[in-house]
Design an enzyme around this catalytic site. Sequence first.
Site, mmCIF file in Angstrom:
data_model
loop_
_atom_site.group_PDB
_atom_site.id
_atom_site.type_symbol
_atom_site.label_atom_id
_atom_site.label_comp_id
_atom_site.label_asym_id
_atom_site.label_seq_id
_atom_site.Cartn_x
_atom_site.Cartn_y
_atom_site.Cartn_z
ATOM 1 N N ASP A 170 -6.608 -13.669 10.630
ATOM 2 C CA ASP A 170 -5.626 -12.776 10.014
ATOM 3 C C ASP A 170 -5.973 -11.363 10.483
ATOM 4 O O ASP A 170 -6.977 -10.786 10.071
ATOM 5 C CB ASP A 170 -5.706 -12.906 8.482
ATOM 6 N N LYS A 195 3.041 -5.022 7.228
ATOM 7 C CA LYS A 195 2.089 -3.914 7.170
ATOM 8 C C LYS A 195 2.199 -3.024 8.418
ATOM 9 O O LYS A 195 3.208 -2.390 8.606
ATOM 10 C CB LYS A 195 0.683 -4.487 6.960
HETATM 11 C C1 LIG Z 1 -4.523 -9.367 4.899
HETATM 12 C C2 LIG Z 1 -3.207 -9.916 4.416
HETATM 13 N N1 LIG Z 1 -2.792 -11.118 4.849
HETATM 14 C C3 LIG Z 1 -1.632 -11.661 4.439
HETATM 15 C C4 LIG Z 1 -0.803 -11.002 3.554
HETATM 16 C C5 LIG Z 1 0.489 -11.657 3.120
HETATM 17 O O1 LIG Z 1 1.568 -11.063 3.757
HETATM 18 P P1 LIG Z 1 3.039 -10.909 3.121
HETATM 19 O O2 LIG Z 1 2.909 -10.050 1.911
HETATM 20 O O3 LIG Z 1 3.815 -10.291 4.239
HETATM 21 O O4 LIG Z 1 3.507 -12.278 2.785
HETATM 22 C C6 LIG Z 1 -1.191 -9.754 3.080
HETATM 23 C C7 LIG Z 1 -0.344 -9.043 2.097
HETATM 24 O O5 LIG Z 1 -0.749 -8.085 1.499
HETATM 25 C C8 LIG Z 1 -2.422 -9.194 3.512
HETATM 26 O O6 LIG Z 1 -2.855 -8.002 3.081
#
Ligand SMILES: Cc1ncc(COP(=O)(O)O)c(C=O)c1O
Length: 379
Positions: A170, A195
């Site tokens: 991630d 983000k």
């Molecule tokens: C590090 C990280 N991975 C995944 C996600 C999940 O993404 P989404 O909110 O676009 O579904 C987030 C959301 O804050 C995140 O900060």
Amino acid sequence: MRAGSKYIHAGTEPDPSTGAIMTPIYQTSTYVQSAPGQHKGYEYARSQNPTRKALEDALAVIENGKYGLAFSSGVAATDAVIKLLAPGDEVIAGNDMYGGTYRLFTKVFEKFGIKFHYVDMHDPANIENAVNANTKLIWTETPTNPLINITDIEAVAAISKKHNALLCVDNTFASPYLQNPLDLGADIVMHSSTKYLGGHSDVIQGALVMNDADLREKLYFIQKSCGAVPGPMDCFLVLRGIKTLHVRMQRHCENGEKIAHFLRNHAAVVHVYWCGFEDHPGYAIAKKQMRGFGGMMSFTLKDDSAENATRVLSSTHLFALAESLGGVESLINHPASMTHASIPREERIKNGLTDSLIRLSVGIEDVEDLIEDLNKAIG
Ligand SMILES: Cc1ncc(COP(=O)(O)O)c(C=O)c1O
């Protein structure tokens, strides 16, 4: 192409029908065929859409991968990766990661017979020790949300290869501007495009990028079969966001560095979690695998009560109190009650995520204004 040119031109060709320099928003659900099966490569918009295709090509380019896939959210992208697995398969994941990922693993997938092991990933030996014959996937987030821990991607990739498991990273906190996990041996890179990729807090979206054609086919099959695809307008917004990623990230890094040092010198602050400090336990790895240290950080207060944290969180004016991160505007957040509320308290505290921890997503405003804002709020 160098990074800046890549971000601006990745995936975008002038539109073949008009020459439009910006990829149009193909707001359509289907495509007319001249005879059954005779079409221009587009049949139905859950399976293919030209705006999404331009974005997916751009995602591949900016992550130095061959294939990109866009999803309706970051968690939908994570969901697709876990759907590669079958009951009995096991996953090793970090014990410090986005709360929604933890929730998806524990509350949705455990009941389908997938087993998750959570380990402290800043020592790769902990991962190696957790591997067994059923391990099919290693899931890591680096830097982590919210404690900014660092995983050595290259070392973990060596472990995953040795044991024939996939490694998914991630890369949301770093963005492709700071780190490219595929270059370090990862099999899949995941993003919450919501983000830094989108960058303007106006879209929810996710992404996966990979090099292996078979893996791409499997993930594409899941994308179209399960249907968590983003709409064309949202694809357009992320494509547009990517064009300025390098310029925004440079300022996020500059502002982040100044704010991290300001906080560290503040009498009311105890600990600042930011991977650009030379005494951060992951500093050497961060320096090796990242091109900068970013604008994400967390800190704790001397008066370590949730009430004191709430006072600070409610007193800023430029830093908006909100979930999310990576936008041009600065955000302040309380992980224990907001982004990580889905993690049980004992589990949170055990991993260092205390009640008074405050997370900042430092934006690209004038840093002096941001420092003044924090200084007044911390008191
Ligand atoms: C590090 C990280 N991975 C995944 C996600 C999940 O993404 P989404 O909110 O676009 O579904 C987030 C959301 O804050 C995140 O900060």
